[in-house]
Design a protein around this motif. Structure first.
Motif, PDB file in Angstrom:
ATOM      1  N   LEU A 172       0.817  -1.208   0.000  1.00 30.82           N
ATOM      2  CA  LEU A 172       0.000   0.000   0.000  1.00 30.82           C
ATOM      3  C   LEU A 172       0.853   1.262   0.000  1.00 30.82           C
ATOM      4  O   LEU A 172       0.545   2.238  -0.679  1.00 30.82           O
ATOM      5  N   ASP A 173       1.913   1.239   0.778  1.00 34.38           N
ATOM      6  CA  ASP A 173       2.869   2.355   0.799  1.00 34.38           C
ATOM      7  C   ASP A 173       4.195   1.822   1.331  1.00 34.38           C
ATOM      8  O   ASP A 173       4.336   0.610   1.517  1.00 34.38           O
ATOM      9  N   ALA A 174       5.137   2.702   1.576  1.00 36.35           N
ATOM     10  CA  ALA A 174       6.476   2.265   1.984  1.00 36.35           C
ATOM     11  C   ALA A 174       6.471   1.471   3.292  1.00 36.35           C
ATOM     12  O   ALA A 174       7.380   0.683   3.535  1.00 36.35           O
ATOM     13  N   CYS A 175       5.453   1.651   4.119  1.00 33.64           N
ATOM     14  CA  CYS A 175       5.421   0.997   5.430  1.00 33.64           C
ATOM     15  C   CYS A 175       4.306  -0.029   5.599  1.00 33.64           C
ATOM     16  O   CYS A 175       4.315  -0.776   6.569  1.00 33.64           O
ATOM     17  N   THR A 176       3.339  -0.069   4.708  1.00 34.02           N
ATOM     18  CA  THR A 176       2.134  -0.872   4.926  1.00 34.02           C
ATOM     19  C   THR A 176       1.977  -1.955   3.869  1.00 34.02           C
ATOM     20  O   THR A 176       2.033  -1.675   2.672  1.00 34.02           O
ATOM     21  N   ARG A 177       1.779  -3.168   4.336  1.00 36.31           N
ATOM     22  CA  ARG A 177       1.510  -4.311   3.464  1.00 36.31           C
ATOM     23  C   ARG A 177       0.186  -4.926   3.879  1.00 36.31           C
ATOM     24  O   ARG A 177      -0.112  -5.042   5.061  1.00 36.31           O
ATOM     25  N   LEU A 178      -0.615  -5.320   2.909  1.00 38.84           N
ATOM     26  CA  LEU A 178      -1.862  -6.035   3.164  1.00 38.84           C
ATOM     27  C   LEU A 178      -1.654  -7.458   2.660  1.00 38.84           C
ATOM     28  O   LEU A 178      -1.393  -7.672   1.476  1.00 38.84           O
ATOM     29  N   ARG A 179      -1.714  -8.420   3.551  1.00 41.79           N
ATOM     30  CA  ARG A 179      -1.547  -9.807   3.167  1.00 41.79           C
ATOM     31  C   ARG A 179      -2.910 -10.469   3.125  1.00 41.79           C
ATOM     32  O   ARG A 179      -3.675 -10.381   4.082  1.00 41.79           O
ATOM     33  N   VAL A 180      -3.198 -11.127   1.997  1.00 41.41           N
ATOM     34  CA  VAL A 180      -4.497 -11.750   1.781  1.00 41.41           C
ATOM     35  C   VAL A 180      -4.300 -13.221   1.476  1.00 41.41           C
ATOM     36  O   VAL A 180      -3.495 -13.575   0.622  1.00 41.41           O
ATOM     37  N   ASP A 181      -5.013 -14.063   2.199  1.00 41.87           N
ATOM     38  CA  ASP A 181      -5.086 -15.482   1.845  1.00 41.87           C
ATOM     39  C   ASP A 181      -6.381 -15.631   1.049  1.00 41.87           C
ATOM     40  O   ASP A 181      -7.461 -15.658   1.622  1.00 41.87           O
ATOM     41  N   ALA A 182      -6.251 -15.678  -0.253  1.00 42.11           N
ATOM     42  CA  ALA A 182      -7.427 -15.673  -1.128  1.00 42.11           C
ATOM     43  C   ALA A 182      -8.129 -17.025  -1.196  1.00 42.11           C
ATOM     44  O   ALA A 182      -9.067 -17.179  -1.959  1.00 42.11           O
TER      45      ALA A 182
END
Length: 91
Positions: free
Chosen positions: A79-89
């Motif tokens: 999402l940005d330099a510090c934020t990750r969204l992890r999704v188990d689809a």
């Protein structure tokens, strides 16, 4: 989504994606669980910072669903330099 996957799960994935991507993202990275080879990754460019055009989000959601159908269910959205969204689809 595949016939075996419930429409409710597909709708939940779409809602989550739309909620988290509404402020922009740098890239999406899709992989199969347990596969760490670089050539097994699928990378999608993001919309960049700021509120994206709704069609950009549509494209990202479609890419996530298609990737999940191919078994690329470990999805990471930067999402940005510090934020990750992890999704188990898978769920």
């Amino acid at each position: 989504m595949k016939a075996g996957r419930s429409k409710g799960r597909a709708a939940a994935l779409e809602r989550a994606m739309r909620r988290h991507l509404r402020h922009g993202w740098i890239r999406g990275v899709f992989a199969a669980p347990g596969d760490t080879r670089d050539d097994a990754l699928e990378i999608h460019p993001g919309s960049g910072p700021g509120r994206p055009n709704p069609s950009c989000i549509d494209v990202a959601v479609d890419a996530a669903v298609r990737a999940a159908d191919r078994g690329l269910t470990r999805q990471t959205w930067v999402l940005d330099a510090c934020t990750r969204l992890r999704v188990d689809a898978r769920t």
